[in-house]
Design a protein around this motif. Structure first.
Motif, mmCIF file in Angstrom:
data_model
loop_
_atom_site.group_PDB
_atom_site.id
_atom_site.type_symbol
_atom_site.label_atom_id
_atom_site.label_comp_id
_atom_site.label_asym_id
_atom_site.label_seq_id
_atom_site.Cartn_x
_atom_site.Cartn_y
_atom_site.Cartn_z
ATOM 1 N N ILE A 154 11.943 3.520 4.539
ATOM 2 C CA ILE A 154 11.121 2.777 5.509
ATOM 3 C C ILE A 154 9.700 3.330 5.429
ATOM 4 C CG2 ILE A 154 10.783 2.181 7.935
ATOM 5 C CD1 ILE A 154 13.801 2.598 8.320
ATOM 6 N N GLY A 155 8.750 2.440 5.180
ATOM 7 C CA GLY A 155 7.370 2.839 4.935
ATOM 8 C C GLY A 155 6.753 3.652 6.070
ATOM 9 N N GLY A 156 5.806 4.501 5.704
ATOM 10 C CA GLY A 156 5.025 5.269 6.676
ATOM 11 C C GLY A 156 3.584 4.813 6.598
ATOM 12 N N HIS A 157 2.749 5.656 5.986
ATOM 13 C CA HIS A 157 1.349 5.281 5.823
ATOM 14 C C HIS A 157 0.776 5.892 4.556
ATOM 15 C CE1 HIS A 157 0.704 9.345 7.228
ATOM 16 N NE2 HIS A 157 1.521 9.074 8.229
ATOM 17 N N GLY A 158 -0.355 5.344 4.083
ATOM 18 C CA GLY A 158 -0.992 5.844 2.871
ATOM 19 C C GLY A 158 -1.866 7.038 3.159
ATOM 20 N N LYS A 159 -2.608 7.476 2.127
ATOM 21 C CA LYS A 159 -3.436 8.671 2.275
ATOM 22 C C LYS A 159 -4.546 8.453 3.292
ATOM 23 C CE LYS A 159 -2.494 10.546 -2.280
ATOM 24 N NZ LYS A 159 -2.859 10.529 -3.689
ATOM 25 N N ALA A 160 -4.996 7.179 3.413
ATOM 26 C CA ALA A 160 -6.085 6.881 4.343
ATOM 27 C C ALA A 160 -5.546 6.488 5.717
ATOM 28 C CB ALA A 160 -6.955 5.767 3.767
ATOM 29 N N ASP A 186 -3.556 4.035 6.265
ATOM 30 C CA ASP A 186 -3.208 2.615 6.318
ATOM 31 C C ASP A 186 -1.695 2.431 6.264
ATOM 32 O OD1 ASP A 186 -3.722 3.905 3.958
ATOM 33 O OD2 ASP A 186 -3.956 2.057 2.811
ATOM 34 N N PRO A 187 -1.171 1.487 7.042
ATOM 35 C CA PRO A 187 0.283 1.366 7.145
ATOM 36 C C PRO A 187 0.935 0.930 5.830
ATOM 37 C CG PRO A 187 -0.808 -0.453 8.267
ATOM 38 C CD PRO A 187 -1.880 0.518 7.894
ATOM 39 N N GLU A 188 2.145 1.436 5.630
ATOM 40 C CA GLU A 188 2.931 1.070 4.451
ATOM 41 C C GLU A 188 4.011 0.117 4.926
ATOM 42 O OE1 GLU A 188 4.795 3.811 0.950
ATOM 43 O OE2 GLU A 188 5.468 4.278 2.952
ATOM 44 N N ASN A 189 3.718 -1.169 4.842
ATOM 45 C CA ASN A 189 4.653 -2.144 5.401
ATOM 46 C C ASN A 189 5.749 -2.454 4.401
ATOM 47 O OD1 ASN A 189 3.144 -2.469 7.804
ATOM 48 N ND2 ASN A 189 1.692 -3.715 6.642
ATOM 49 N N CYS A 190 6.766 -1.649 4.444
ATOM 50 C CA CYS A 190 7.760 -1.800 3.394
ATOM 51 C C CYS A 190 9.087 -1.226 3.865
ATOM 52 C CB CYS A 190 7.257 -1.051 2.162
ATOM 53 S SG CYS A 190 8.486 -0.576 0.997
ATOM 54 N N ARG A 205 7.132 8.676 6.117
ATOM 55 C CA ARG A 205 8.245 7.810 5.725
ATOM 56 C C ARG A 205 9.552 8.260 6.355
ATOM 57 N NH1 ARG A 205 6.209 8.240 0.105
ATOM 58 N NH2 ARG A 205 4.961 6.378 -0.251
ATOM 59 N N LYS A 206 10.494 7.312 6.366
ATOM 60 C CA LYS A 206 11.812 7.631 6.883
ATOM 61 C C LYS A 206 12.845 7.166 5.860
ATOM 62 C CE LYS A 206 14.450 7.252 11.083
ATOM 63 N NZ LYS A 206 14.258 7.281 12.515
ATOM 64 N N VAL A 207 13.843 7.995 5.626
ATOM 65 C CA VAL A 207 14.879 7.631 4.668
ATOM 66 C C VAL A 207 16.211 7.516 5.389
ATOM 67 C CG1 VAL A 207 16.162 8.429 2.636
ATOM 68 C CG2 VAL A 207 13.681 8.723 2.725
ATOM 69 N N LEU A 208 16.886 6.388 5.192
ATOM 70 C CA LEU A 208 18.207 6.187 5.790
ATOM 71 C C LEU A 208 19.266 6.250 4.692
ATOM 72 C CD1 LEU A 208 17.568 3.029 8.036
ATOM 73 C CD2 LEU A 208 17.065 5.425 8.557
ATOM 74 N N ILE A 209 20.446 6.700 5.063
ATOM 75 C CA ILE A 209 21.573 6.668 4.141
ATOM 76 C C ILE A 209 22.592 5.687 4.707
ATOM 77 C CG2 ILE A 209 23.480 8.020 3.169
ATOM 78 C CD1 ILE A 209 20.760 8.738 1.976
ATOM 79 N N ASP A 210 23.080 4.800 3.850
ATOM 80 C CA ASP A 210 24.013 3.749 4.279
ATOM 81 C C ASP A 210 23.449 2.965 5.470
ATOM 82 O OD1 ASP A 210 25.558 4.777 2.301
ATOM 83 O OD2 ASP A 210 26.900 5.882 3.634
#
Lengths: 230, 340
Positions: free
Chosen positions: B93-99, B101-105, B144-149
């Motif tokens: 799950i997206g977080g943000h970039g170096k600046a 800016d949101p990582e919509n993903c 960022r966030k990482v989910l399992i299953d």
């Protein structure tokens, strides 16, 4: 103040790991202090100072590094308390395999590197066996298989340990280490706490400056090898 | 075996019998320098004959050794390490970039799937791999966030999985141990308690040879392998012996191995494969690719039919280059014909 003790063989990457750990803990440089216990010479304070981290360095000189550690750790904690740190990290270097500067109830981290040879974890002794966490560095330049066997060899000696691979250059793995470090016990003083392992017994004539070789010069605690008859 | 079973065994069964049943135990005694322990007796009696001086050097007495032996058996003999963590998918799950800016993903990858990661040097490819490895929970610089299953992990499960999910392979990695291929594979298989060591070693070896440009033997020393042979062996080893369900590959383009086959092998072993790459063959060989810019995933591209069609053309080009390389190596002269 939360106290973390870090030990490891020379050049295993202790300073790099501590710097990456502090970075990953996302705390202000002024909230953490480092005490470096070294033998004869050290340049690590420069790397801490470069990042605005307060550091004190002590040299064991001709004393056993373990004895030196235990007789100064209490004052180190006082220094940290007076400075108002949230975290105090001690870094012990120049240790023999017999050394283990860990205290019961205080988080103990051992740093060793993957280049040290696959059986090295089995030879290190109390420094690894008595640690809560073993951080393995330089894993980015050896094969996955060697990392796995290395971790296996660590667990053989210390079954309850957390093995964490940390890249001292780019910090990979430091986040995991930080989540453990955050649980380090908070203390006011170390008085009456105990070392996890006895320091090396060392009261012989050579401890007190004898340099001549020969039976007649040897007094005190000595141990002799037994050689098989030819 | 539960704790009580183990304690009962240690108290009643002669040391030698335990060693025979769980060969890994021999290491326990070797590590304490008491490998010549009396094997016909249960541990406690056998220790009566051991040198107390040696034991005390390790800070142990007979009771402590017995306790530690139980712990050792609990970790190494009580269960089989042959299978790794059971997971079916990983979600980023997206977080943000170096600046900032949101990582919509949000992207979910299943076992057996290959994802390539492309982007300029310094764009954040390695950071993404690191986020996956530590199972980021909005606690890394990218947020960022990482989910399992497709589920949030509680702290306990996160700690349990950290460091066990991911096997890594990169251009910079070398074998540093000086063993023959055979001894090395056996050692690794031994640490896995694989049921059939010889069989696993054989499969690994045959597979590594089919990936490598040049053949090598079981008695070749690791330190004598070429870059390509080392890479091939590492990939085969990861495929057959590593129990980590996720494989992170960082730049293996110039390795002199059959790269497509290597990736297909890993995917066929039910791994989730992430490849950070500049190699068109690898980038387009994946089902999807993540485009990294300024520290964030800026796009997720599914490989199109047209791209897949291009892939076979690229493969032909690649094969031609490979032939030229081979000719050069054999001391041949390169003609215009060879360039086709």
């Amino acid at each position: 103040m939360q106290l973390i003790t870090v030990a490891g063989p020379p050049s295993s990457g202790k300073t790099s790991v501590i710097l990456k750990l502090i970075e990953a803990m996302q705390i202000a440089a002024s909230d953490v202090g480092v005490v470096k216990f070294d033998c004869l010479t050290s340049f690590d304070h420069l790397r801490y100072e470069e990042r605005g981290i307060r550091v004190e360095t002590g040299f064991s000189g001709k004393l056993c590094p373990d004895h030196f550690f235990v007789s100064n750790i209490e004052a180190a904690v006082e220094w940290g308390q007076n400075a108002g740190f949230k975290y105090l990290i001690t870094e012990s270097a120049g240790l023999c395999n017999r050394c283990s500067p860990y205290i019961h109830g205080i988080m103990a981290i051992c740093v060793i590197d993957n280049l040290a040879g696959i059986n090295t974890p089995r030879k290190i002794g109390p420094m690894l066996k008595m640690a809560d966490i073993v951080v393995v560095t330089k894993g980015d330049i050896v094969s996955q298989a060697e990392r796995e066997v290395f971790a296996f060899n660590i667990r053989q000696v210390n079954t309850a340990v957390q093995v964490i691979f940390v890249n001292g250059i780019n910090g990979q793995g430091a986040t995991i280490l930080a989540s453990h470090a955050a649980k380090a016990r908070s203390i006011q003083t170390l008085r009456d706490l105990k070392l996890r392992f006895t320091t090396p017994a060392a009261v012989c004539s050579y401890c007190t400056g004898e340099i001549r070789i020969g039976n007649e010069y040897q007094m005190g605690t000595m141990k002799r090898m037994e050689f098989k008859k030819p | 075996m539960n704790d009580t079973d183990i304690l009962y065994m240690v108290l009643t069964v002669p040391v030698g019998e335990i060693m025979e049943k769980h060969p890994v135990c021999q290491n326990f005694f070797k590590n304490l320098r008491i490998e010549d322990i009396e094997r016909g007796l249960p541990l406690h009696q056998a220790l009566e004959k051991a040198d107390p001086e040696t034991l005390s050097e390790f800070g142990l007495d007979r009771h402590a050794i017995q306790r530690e032996f139980c712990d050792f058996l609990n970790v190494f003999a009580g269960r089989s390490d042959a299978t790794g963590p059971e997971i079916t998918s990983i979600t980023i799950i997206g977080g943000h970039g170096k600046a900032g800016d949101p990582e919509n993903c949000q992207i979910t990858i299943n076992r057996g799937e290959t994802i390539s990661i492309v982007g300029p040097t310094g764009s954040g490819k390695s950071r993404l791999l690191a986020d996956i490895e530590c199972l980021a929970n909005c606690d890394t610089p990218t947020g960022r966030k990482v989910l399992i299953d497709e589920q949030n992990l509680d702290d306990e499960r996160r700690i349990e999985l950290q460091g066990r999910l991911v096997a890594q392979l990169s251009q910079n990695m070398n074998f540093v141990i000086d063993l023959t291929v055979n001894d090395f594979l056996k050692m690794h298989a031994g640490s896995r308690h694989s049921i059939n060591i010889d069989d696993t070693v054989e499969r690994c070896f045959v597979c590594a040879n089919s990936l490598a440009g040049e053949a090598f033997g079981l008695d070749t020393r690791l330190t004598q392998l070429s870059g390509g042979q080392s890479r091939a062996l590492m990939i085969a080893d990861t495929a057959f012996m590593s129990t980590s369900p996720i494989v992170l590959i960082d730049e293996i383009e110039n390795a002199g191995i059959d790269r497509r086959q290597a990736i297909e092998l890993l995917a066929s072993r039910d791994k989730i494969v992430f490849i950070s790459t500049h190699d068109p063959l690898l980038a387009l060989g994946a089902n999807r690719r993540l485009i990294i810019k300024n520290g964030r995933i800026s796009r997720v591209i599914t490989t199109s039919e047209e791209e897949k069609a291009c892939l076979s053309e690229i493969e032909r080009l690649d094969a031609r280059l490979f032939q030229i390389r081979k000719k050069l190596r054999n001391g041949e002269i390169i003609s215009r014909n060879a360039l086709g």
